[in-house]
Design an enzyme around this catalytic site. Structure first.
Site, PDB file in Angstrom:
ATOM      1  N   PRO A   1      -2.977  50.022  11.492  1.00 33.06           N
ATOM      2  CA  PRO A   1      -2.867  50.110  10.028  1.00 33.06           C
ATOM      3  C   PRO A   1      -1.517  50.716   9.650  1.00 33.06           C
ATOM      4  O   PRO A   1      -1.242  51.870   9.971  1.00 33.06           O
ATOM      5  CB  PRO A   1      -4.018  51.034   9.621  1.00 33.06           C
ATOM      6  CG  PRO A   1      -4.723  51.423  10.879  1.00 33.06           C
ATOM      7  CD  PRO A   1      -3.983  50.928  12.057  1.00 33.06           C
TER       8      PRO A   1
ATOM      9  N   ASP B   1       2.246  53.806  12.101  1.00 33.72           N
ATOM     10  CA  ASP B   1       0.841  53.558  12.421  1.00 33.72           C
ATOM     11  C   ASP B   1       0.035  54.753  11.893  1.00 33.72           C
ATOM     12  O   ASP B   1       0.132  55.858  12.426  1.00 33.72           O
ATOM     13  CB  ASP B   1       0.694  53.416  13.948  1.00 33.72           C
ATOM     14  CG  ASP B   1      -0.726  53.058  14.357  1.00 33.72           C
ATOM     15  OD1 ASP B   1      -1.648  53.249  13.541  1.00 33.72           O
ATOM     16  OD2 ASP B   1      -0.898  52.595  15.503  1.00 33.72           O
ATOM     17  N   HIS B   2      -0.748  54.492  10.864  1.00 31.53           N
ATOM     18  CA  HIS B   2      -1.442  55.600  10.206  1.00 31.53           C
ATOM     19  C   HIS B   2      -2.575  56.182  11.055  1.00 31.53           C
ATOM     20  O   HIS B   2      -3.145  57.221  10.729  1.00 31.53           O
ATOM     21  CB  HIS B   2      -1.982  55.119   8.847  1.00 31.53           C
ATOM     22  CG  HIS B   2      -1.903  56.174   7.774  1.00 31.53           C
ATOM     23  ND1 HIS B   2      -1.945  57.515   8.038  1.00 31.53           N
ATOM     24  CD2 HIS B   2      -1.757  56.076   6.430  1.00 31.53           C
ATOM     25  CE1 HIS B   2      -1.858  58.196   6.913  1.00 31.53           C
ATOM     26  NE2 HIS B   2      -1.735  57.352   5.913  1.00 31.53           N
ATOM     27  N   ARG B   3      -2.906  55.508  12.168  1.00 33.25           N
ATOM     28  CA  ARG B   3      -3.909  56.097  13.058  1.00 33.25           C
ATOM     29  C   ARG B   3      -3.345  57.360  13.704  1.00 33.25           C
ATOM     30  O   ARG B   3      -4.054  58.308  14.006  1.00 33.25           O
ATOM     31  CB  ARG B   3      -4.311  55.119  14.152  1.00 33.25           C
ATOM     32  CG  ARG B   3      -5.064  53.917  13.642  1.00 33.25           C
ATOM     33  CD  ARG B   3      -5.325  52.936  14.775  1.00 33.25           C
ATOM     34  NE  ARG B   3      -4.063  52.456  15.359  1.00 33.25           N
ATOM     35  CZ  ARG B   3      -3.995  51.574  16.336  1.00 33.25           C
ATOM     36  NH1 ARG B   3      -5.089  51.068  16.865  1.00 33.25           N
ATOM     37  NH2 ARG B   3      -2.823  51.173  16.801  1.00 33.25           N
TER      38      ARG B   3
END
Lengths: 512, 379
Positions: free
Chosen positions: A301, A483-485
């Protein structure tokens, strides 16, 4: 002795190839199996190794030329006496030419081929036949009729005395108007074409059966087309031989009915070409790029943040550094400073330089920065990386970046240079673009887009209480996708702000 | 086997999808690691002297050199096509050297390394790929059947031949070669069923090079291939196909069991085709370069060299001598290939039947007349 190497058929049944690039030049000494050039055919891009050892005396075609198989492409002087047969290449594809007679290759050598492989000297030219044979018709081709060579086959029961129930396989003698078929199937192919012609002339049994036929007659491809377009074949009258429904019939039916019910899934576009439409097979670098982008966009994401910064001081620093002896002869580009700023910011925020290991359910924080640079090349997008870029001095980094981009543009990036990247910069500014929302290189967690540096009105030297003046300054926009993870908004923001801080005031680097 | 245990089976990991070390495979038989470290296995072992180890290295290097030369010759228009064995040398040399003199091998079209171990002259293989003949070697004298291009068909021939050996009471075994793609073919499955039913002395040797031309293995099988043997009712074993010692040990044991009447074994040599499927193929269209890079770290030759050098079994003079011999072999293959004469066009009529049939004789006459209808030196 001068020897010519003719473009071979490197696949099975290819007729031409495009010379992508020459790997040797006139005057070069070459050894047997040394790559001479890279050729792209309909099947693959391959390097052609030299069949001869010697000195290159002529390149007979430019890079970018499309050359027919069997055409000489290079002349090599093997240094041998022309009277002694060469130990290699004898009877091979390399034609022997006397000195000074380049291009005047004699017939001979191995041109008659067994099963259609091997080079052809010319395209679609046939061996001349002898003068009219004694028999009125040419000898039937082998396999055309099992009985005709021995005892004549008795007429089938029910056949008219004058009419053969089977249309002749060869309606007419083969003549020059029948297109010869390549690749060993010469006779077979010609027969097939003649057979099709004969079938068209004679009424087929299918037509005689008329309305009793169980389902409309159409080739599988036409059936699929009809299904995709939602056309009912049973409602069509076939215009082909024997009432067979053709592709044109289906297409006509569609245009007559402008809004067909969406029987097929709506997402399937009608494969009817509009004027000017081109269809390009998805393969090679494009295919891998697409797969990587989809994988990245739908597994990691992404979020993107932007920062517009005044880089005037960096540009001035660049001018000063370029005059220093250690940068003499080196390209000191704005990208170099962006790369350096990114490396400095990674040192403060190592988490940005990491990967998501889905299988292990772990975040891998890399111990070194393998800095990827997205490069547009004639063959598509590649992202080679500078291994352990954090250890390089600024001059070393300049060298590494220059080498990386040159190699990539020449299309010679080694696979090892494209693997193992940990973070990437994409320099969209070189195209005059302000910024973008880059997609992560798969496996990485951050990518920085560097936009064009423009002179813009900027409020300069304003303190906390304001009071700055609008001045023309060198301004650029940075965009960081992450990467928002792995990376929260706070970390991403701090990282981007640090990159911007170094670029707007290079002195900040001392504090990092 | 309960249904739940079937559903918990995992498909092989996609090669190259992981970090550059061998995937964790507890069932993989290995005696020499990619780093060249000698390890032991509880069930399989080899006991080779230094000379035998050096000979295996020589085999590996020579067949790779042959392969490289053949690929170059195809690119120079001297061969119609070439099926490269690059990366599969250990699987082929290990399997070939496991054969006893009386055994027979049934190859596909890629077993150049096995041909080498059976004493087939490389030029007899080259003539096939040049289109000069259908393979010039004597299958009976060499114990190496002619190449089979039809995928998987040779497994039926092998099983039938093995059943013949059984009926003759011969103490010999048959080694059937095929690839991972062939395991999806009916012939291969039929051959295994027959072999199991009759306990035929045949070993099914599958070189799993991960791709059926462009189709990766995980699209073809939901279970590791060697586990399929259980369904046919004979043992299956997976061996590191890039480890010549492990392949030799496993294949030897399987052939010995076959000769003793214990029936067939399925050997899955887990390897990787480093080159294209054939010279007509472009693997960059269906696999990533990073995958190849990772398999290069498991190269079958590098590990043997590392082991020989590190353990003092061979020095630089030995390696240099093998290289020189490889270059000589390549030069001989090149010279012999380009000098091969074209056979007469009517040769195909001579080899279809032991005795010519009247229709064929008629066709030959027609063909000769047709050929004669062209002017000399026309093309």
């Amino acid at each position: 002795m001068l020897r010519q190497f003719k473009l071979p058929d490197v696949g099975e049944g290819l007729t031409e190839g495009e010379i992508l690039q020459w790997l040797v030049a006139v005057g070069d000494t070459v050894t047997v199996n040394q790559p001479l050039c890279e050729v792209e055919t309909a099947k693959a891009a391959v390097e052609l190794p030299s069949p001869y050892a010697g000195t290159v005396t002529a390149l007979l075609h430019e890079a970018g030329d499309t050359v027919d198989v069997g055409t000489p492409i290079i002349t090599i002087d093997t240094g041998e006496d022309a009277t002694t047969p060469a130990p290699d290449g004898a009877g091979g594809t390399g034609g022997e030419v006397a000195a000074g007679l380049i291009g005047g290759e004699a017939p001979g050598g191995r041109t008659a081929v067994l099963v259609g492989y091997g080079p052809r000297t010319t395209e679609a030219r046939r061996r001349p036949r002898r003068a009219a044979p004694a028999s009125p018709a040419p000898a039937p081709l082998p396999g055309a009729d099992y009985g005709s060579g021995g005892t004549p086959r008795p007429p089938l029961p029910g056949a008219d005395a004058g009419g053969d129930p089977h249309p002749p396989l060869l309606a007419t003698a083969p003549d020059a108007t029948v297109k010869p078929v390549r690749h060993g199937g010469l006779e077979v192919g010609r027969q097939a074409e003649a057979h099709a012609a004969a079938e068209e002339a004679a009424p087929s049994r299918a037509a005689e059966r008329g309305h009793r036929r169980p389902r409309p007659l159409a080739k599988p491809l036409v059936r699929k087309l009809a299904r995709d377009l939602g056309v009912d074949l049973a409602a069509l009258a076939g215009s082909g031989a024997g009432g067979v429904i053709t592709r044109a019939d289906v297409e006509t039916a569609v245009s007559a009915e402008p809004a067909p019910a969406p029987v097929a899934p709506a997402a399937v576009p009608a494969p009817v070409a509009t004027a000017g439409e081109r269809r390009i097979p998805v393969r090679g670098v494009r295919k891998h790029t697409a797969a990587a982008m989809v994988a990245s966009a739908f597994t990691a994401p992404h979020v993107t943040e932007f920062l517009t910064v005044d880089v005037t001081r960096t540009m001035k620093l660049r001018d000063r550094l370029a005059t220093r002896p250690e940068f003499a002869g080196r390209k000191v580009s704005p990208l170099l400073f962006v790369a350096k700023a990114l490396l400095l910011a990674v040192r403060r925020h190592p988490m940005v330089n990491s990967s998501w290991d889905e299988a292990a359910q772990e975040i891998v924080v890399h111990g070194q920065v393998n800095l990827g640079i997205a490069a547009a090349t004639p063959r598509g997008l590649v992202v080679p990386n500078v291994k352990d870029a954090g250890r390089l001095s600024l001059a070393g980094l300049a060298d590494a970046l220059a080498e990386l981009t040159e190699t990539a543009r020449a299309g010679r990036t080694a696979p090892a240079d494209m693997t193992g990247g940990t973070i990437t910069i994409t320099n969209v500014g070189v195209f005059g673009v302000d910024t973008g929302t880059p997609i992560l290189n798969p496996g990485e967690s951050a990518i920085l887009a560097f936009g064009a540096v423009r002179e813009m009105p900027w409020v300069h030297r304003g303190g906390k209480g304001g009071g700055g003046k609008v001045r023309p300054r060198q301004v650029t926009t940075l965009a960081l996708s992450f990467d928002h993870r792995i990376i929260d908004g706070e970390l991403g923001s701090r990282f981007l702000a640090d990159v911007g801080a170094v670029l707007s005031d290079p002195g900040t680097a001392l504090a990092f | 086997m309960s249904l739940s245990s079937v559903t918990t089976e995992v498909v092989d990991p996609v090669p190259g999808a992981q970090a550059p070390h061998l995937p964790q495979q507890p069932d993989l038989v290995q005696l020499l690691t990619p780093e060249g470290e000698r390890v032991e296995h509880p069930e399989y072992s080899v006991d080779l002297d230094d000379q035998q180890l050096r000979d295996l290295y020589r085999d590996l290097v020579l067949v790779r050199r042959w392969d490289v030369e053949a690929t170059a010759l195809q690119r120079q228009g001297e061969l119609g096509i070439w099926a490269s064995l690059l990366g599969q040398e250990a699987a082929q040399i290990g399997a070939g050297r496991a054969l006893a003199p009386g055994d027979t091998a049934f190859p596909t079209y890629r077993e150049h390394g096995v041909a080498w171990t059976r004493g087939v002259d490389p030029l007899h293989v080259m003539s096939l790929f040049r289109g000069v003949d259908n393979g010039g070697w004597d299958p009976v004298a060499t114990g190496f059947n002619l190449y089979t291009v039809v995928i998987g068909a040779q497994c039926l021939h092998a099983t039938g031949y093995a059943m013949g050996l059984q009926r003759d009471g011969a103490e010999a075994a048959v080694l059937a070669f095929f690839g991972d793609g062939a395991t999806s073919q009916g012939e291969v499955n039929e051959a295994m069923i027959w072999a199991a039913s009759f306990s035929a002395p045949v070993v099914f040797f599958c070189q799993n090079n991960q791709y059926a031309i462009s189709v990766p293995l995980e699209r073809q099988s939901r279970v590791p291939l060697y586990r399929r043997a259980a369904g046919f009712g004979f043992p299956g074993v997976r061996v590191d196909g890039n480890d010549v010692l492990a392949v030799l040990a496993v294949t030897k044991a399987a052939l010995a069991a076959a000769r003793e009447g214990q029936g067939p074994t399925f050997v899955e040599a887990f390897t990787y085709r480093m080159g294209a499927h054939t010279t007509s193929d472009d693997p960059t269209r269906y696999r990533l370069a990073s995958e190849l890079e990772e398999w290069k770290l498991r190269d079958p030759i590098a590990r043997v060299k590392a082991y020989l050098a590190r353990s003092g079994r061979a020095g630089s003079d030995f390696f240099a001598a093998v290289e020189a011999e490889a270059d000589e072999l390549a030069a001989r293959i090149r010279r012999g290939t380009v000098e091969m004469p074209d056979p007469p066009g009517t040769a195909m009529f001579d080899q279809a039947y032991a005795e010519q049939t009247p229709p064929l004789a008629a066709q030959q006459a027609q063909f000769e007349a047709y050929q004669a209808s062209f002017e000399e030196g026309g093309e």
